[in-house]
Design a protein around this motif. Sequence first.
Motif, PDB file in Angstrom:
ATOM      1  N   UNK A   9    -123.054 -27.434  13.966  1.00 14.35           N
ATOM      2  CA  UNK A   9    -123.444 -26.576  12.846  1.00 14.35           C
ATOM      3  C   UNK A   9    -122.790 -27.154  11.601  1.00 14.35           C
ATOM      4  N   UNK A  10    -123.579 -27.346  10.546  1.00  9.59           N
ATOM      5  CA  UNK A  10    -123.060 -27.935   9.314  1.00  9.59           C
ATOM      6  C   UNK A  10    -123.346 -27.010   8.143  1.00  9.59           C
ATOM      7  N   UNK A  11    -122.806 -27.365   6.985  1.00  5.20           N
ATOM      8  CA  UNK A  11    -122.994 -26.595   5.755  1.00  5.20           C
ATOM      9  C   UNK A  11    -122.569 -25.146   5.923  1.00  5.20           C
ATOM     10  N   UNK A  12    -121.419 -24.944   6.536  1.00  5.07           N
ATOM     11  CA  UNK A  12    -120.912 -23.596   6.771  1.00  5.07           C
ATOM     12  C   UNK A  12    -120.039 -23.152   5.608  1.00  5.07           C
ATOM     13  N   UNK A  13    -119.937 -21.850   5.426  1.00  6.11           N
ATOM     14  CA  UNK A  13    -119.033 -21.284   4.421  1.00  6.11           C
ATOM     15  C   UNK A  13    -117.664 -21.134   5.058  1.00  6.11           C
ATOM     16  N   UNK A  14    -116.833 -22.158   4.891  1.00  2.00           N
ATOM     17  CA  UNK A  14    -115.486 -22.147   5.466  1.00  2.00           C
ATOM     18  C   UNK A  14    -114.557 -22.937   4.557  1.00  2.00           C
ATOM     19  N   UNK A  15    -114.246 -22.382   3.376  1.00  2.00           N
ATOM     20  CA  UNK A  15    -113.404 -23.118   2.433  1.00  2.00           C
ATOM     21  C   UNK A  15    -111.994 -23.346   2.963  1.00  2.00           C
ATOM     22  N   UNK A  16    -111.358 -24.357   2.407  1.00  2.00           N
ATOM     23  CA  UNK A  16    -109.959 -24.604   2.723  1.00  2.00           C
ATOM     24  C   UNK A  16    -109.099 -23.518   2.095  1.00  2.00           C
ATOM     25  N   UNK A  23    -108.914 -30.431   4.176  1.00  2.00           N
ATOM     26  CA  UNK A  23    -109.070 -31.680   4.912  1.00  2.00           C
ATOM     27  C   UNK A  23    -108.666 -31.483   6.358  1.00  2.00           C
ATOM     28  N   UNK A  24    -109.130 -32.398   7.198  1.00  2.00           N
ATOM     29  CA  UNK A  24    -108.731 -32.403   8.587  1.00  2.00           C
ATOM     30  C   UNK A  24    -109.623 -31.573   9.486  1.00  2.00           C
ATOM     31  N   UNK A  25    -109.217 -31.500  10.745  1.00  2.00           N
ATOM     32  CA  UNK A  25    -109.969 -30.784  11.771  1.00  2.00           C
ATOM     33  C   UNK A  25    -109.012 -30.067  12.698  1.00  2.00           C
ATOM     34  N   UNK A  26    -109.534 -29.033  13.328  1.00  2.00           N
ATOM     35  CA  UNK A  26    -108.839 -28.334  14.401  1.00  2.00           C
ATOM     36  C   UNK A  26    -109.654 -28.537  15.668  1.00  2.00           C
ATOM     37  N   UNK A  27    -108.968 -28.846  16.770  1.00  2.00           N
ATOM     38  CA  UNK A  27    -109.614 -28.989  18.074  1.00  2.00           C
ATOM     39  C   UNK A  27    -109.078 -27.910  19.003  1.00  2.00           C
TER      40      UNK A  27
END
Length: 166
Positions: free
Chosen positions: A99-106, A54-58
């Motif tokens: 860019x969406x639907x990227x392979x970047x699991x938590x 969850x969340x975001x990095x800026x």
Amino acid sequence: DLAGAILGVILDKALKTDDSSSQTSDATPASMHLMQRVSNAFAVDAEVDARGAEGQVHICLFQKNSEGLGYRLVFTPGDRAGLELQRIGSRGVAVIDTATNLAAPGNQLHTLQWTRDRNGSMNVTLNGNPVLSTSDRGLRDPFDGIEFSNRNGEFALRSLKLSGVN
């Protein structure tokens, strides 16, 4: 130097943390910024440990102050992983590319590389894979600093390298 200054900020924040406090979704975003002159052409390399999904990095390069004009890269890990490149101007925030639907699991370490050349061409890679390639000449002056912040998630910044420092 830049690495020493960032490490100092991280250590200061860690030493002032109250372990008895609990984190809520309404918590103030954790952020750090460094005032350092940066040319209009730059490279940012970051290793971000997403400790959840969850969340975001800026990551933001700004002019004048951290609330001013600049470019912001927004990284969202997890099931809906994505990247968004934004320009923050006098008229507000404009999305330059996504860019969406990227392979970047938590719960995983991710590497981000963001470059901009003197003609405004920007490229972003995630874990070594190119995901964004665009151009924007909206901001032509040098930058005055960099900011790293999280929004409603738990992240650890493992490393941050900024090239183009004047």
